[in-house]
Write a protein that holds these residues in place. Structure first.
Motif, short mmCIF file in Angstrom:
data_model
loop_
_atom_site.label_atom_id
_atom_site.label_comp_id
_atom_site.label_asym_id
_atom_site.label_seq_id
_atom_site.Cartn_x
_atom_site.Cartn_y
_atom_site.Cartn_z
N VAL A 81 0.83 -1.20 0.00
CA VAL A 81 0.00 0.00 0.00
C VAL A 81 0.87 1.26 0.00
O VAL A 81 0.63 2.21 -0.75
N SER A 82 1.92 1.27 0.83
CA SER A 82 2.79 2.45 0.87
C SER A 82 3.51 2.67 -0.45
O SER A 82 3.65 3.81 -0.91
N ASN A 83 3.93 1.60 -1.11
CA ASN A 83 4.56 1.74 -2.43
C ASN A 83 3.57 2.28 -3.46
O ASN A 83 3.93 3.10 -4.30
N ALA A 84 2.33 1.83 -3.39
CA ALA A 84 1.29 2.32 -4.30
C ALA A 84 1.03 3.81 -4.05
O ALA A 84 0.86 4.59 -5.00
N LEU A 85 1.03 4.22 -2.77
CA LEU A 85 0.82 5.63 -2.45
C LEU A 85 1.98 6.49 -2.95
O LEU A 85 1.76 7.60 -3.47
N LEU A 86 3.20 6.00 -2.81
CA LEU A 86 4.36 6.73 -3.33
C LEU A 86 4.27 6.90 -4.84
O LEU A 86 4.54 7.97 -5.39
N GLU A 87 3.88 5.83 -5.53
CA GLU A 87 3.73 5.89 -6.99
C GLU A 87 2.64 6.91 -7.36
O GLU A 87 2.80 7.69 -8.30
N LEU A 88 1.54 6.91 -6.62
CA LEU A 88 0.47 7.87 -6.87
C LEU A 88 0.98 9.30 -6.71
O LEU A 88 0.72 10.16 -7.56
N MET A 89 1.73 9.56 -5.63
CA MET A 89 2.25 10.90 -5.41
C MET A 89 3.23 11.32 -6.51
O MET A 89 3.24 12.48 -6.93
N GLU A 90 4.04 10.39 -6.98
CA GLU A 90 4.95 10.71 -8.08
C GLU A 90 4.16 11.06 -9.34
O GLU A 90 4.51 12.00 -10.05
N ASN A 91 3.07 10.34 -9.60
CA ASN A 91 2.23 10.63 -10.77
C ASN A 91 1.54 11.98 -10.63
O ASN A 91 1.43 12.73 -11.60
N VAL A 92 1.07 12.29 -9.44
CA VAL A 92 0.43 13.59 -9.20
C VAL A 92 1.44 14.70 -9.45
O VAL A 92 1.14 15.71 -10.09
N ASP A 93 2.68 14.51 -8.98
CA ASP A 93 3.73 15.50 -9.19
C ASP A 93 4.00 15.70 -10.68
O ASP A 93 4.15 16.82 -11.15
N ILE A 94 4.04 14.61 -11.42
CA ILE A 94 4.28 14.69 -12.87
C ILE A 94 3.15 15.44 -13.55
O ILE A 94 3.37 16.31 -14.39
N ILE A 95 1.92 15.15 -13.17
CA ILE A 95 0.75 15.81 -13.77
C ILE A 95 0.76 17.30 -13.46
O ILE A 95 0.56 18.13 -14.34
N LEU A 96 1.04 17.66 -12.20
CA LEU A 96 1.06 19.07 -11.84
C LEU A 96 2.20 19.80 -12.54
O LEU A 96 2.04 20.95 -12.95
N SER A 97 3.34 19.15 -12.68
CA SER A 97 4.47 19.76 -13.40
C SER A 97 4.12 19.94 -14.87
O SER A 97 4.47 20.95 -15.47
N ALA A 98 3.44 18.98 -15.46
CA ALA A 98 3.04 19.07 -16.87
C ALA A 98 2.05 20.22 -17.06
O ALA A 98 2.13 20.96 -18.04
#
Length: 121
Positions: A94-111
């Motif tokens: 679950v924690s790895n999935a949450l980290l991946e989600l946060m990385e994706n959110v960061d990528i989307i916001l940066s884009a």
């Protein structure tokens, strides 16, 4: 004060674990836990088991006469979490999935910022 209590207190201090967290995790009422950890009340065998389990260690770990802890942890401002014992496989997943989600959110916001910059040109 018993060896267990002395070592347990060092463990809590070094890892900056709050007594109320241990109380909730162990099922030992906060006032009783405080009395145990100050040496005002002796701990029963079941109390020692509950406290050890809450800390993610064995009773024998805290009974070691040569108890030593790593003390060069980064300051709390540099850490993003607290110690909660050894995670289960599901908790790790679950924690790895949450980290991946946060990385994706960061990528989307940066884009989004990149696209807004392109529109303004």
């Amino acid at each position: 004060m018993s060896t267990f209590v002395s070592n347990f207190n060092m463990f809590l201090t070094a890892l900056q674990i709050k007594q109320n967290y241990i109380s909730r995790k162990s099922g030992i009422e906060e006032h009783k836990l405080s009395r145990i950890l100050t040496g005002k009340q002796p701990a029963s065998e079941s109390d020692l088991e509950a406290l050890s389990k809450a800390a993610g260690r064995s009773v024998q770990y805290f009974l070691n006469q040569n108890f030593k802890l790593k003390t060069d942890y980064p300051p709390s401002s540099a850490r993003i979490a607290f110690y909660a014992g050894s995670p289960t496989e599901k908790q790790t997943e679950v924690s790895n999935a949450l980290l991946e989600l946060m990385e994706n959110v960061d990528i989307i916001l940066s884009a989004k910022d990149s696209f807004l910059g392109m529109v303004e040109q």
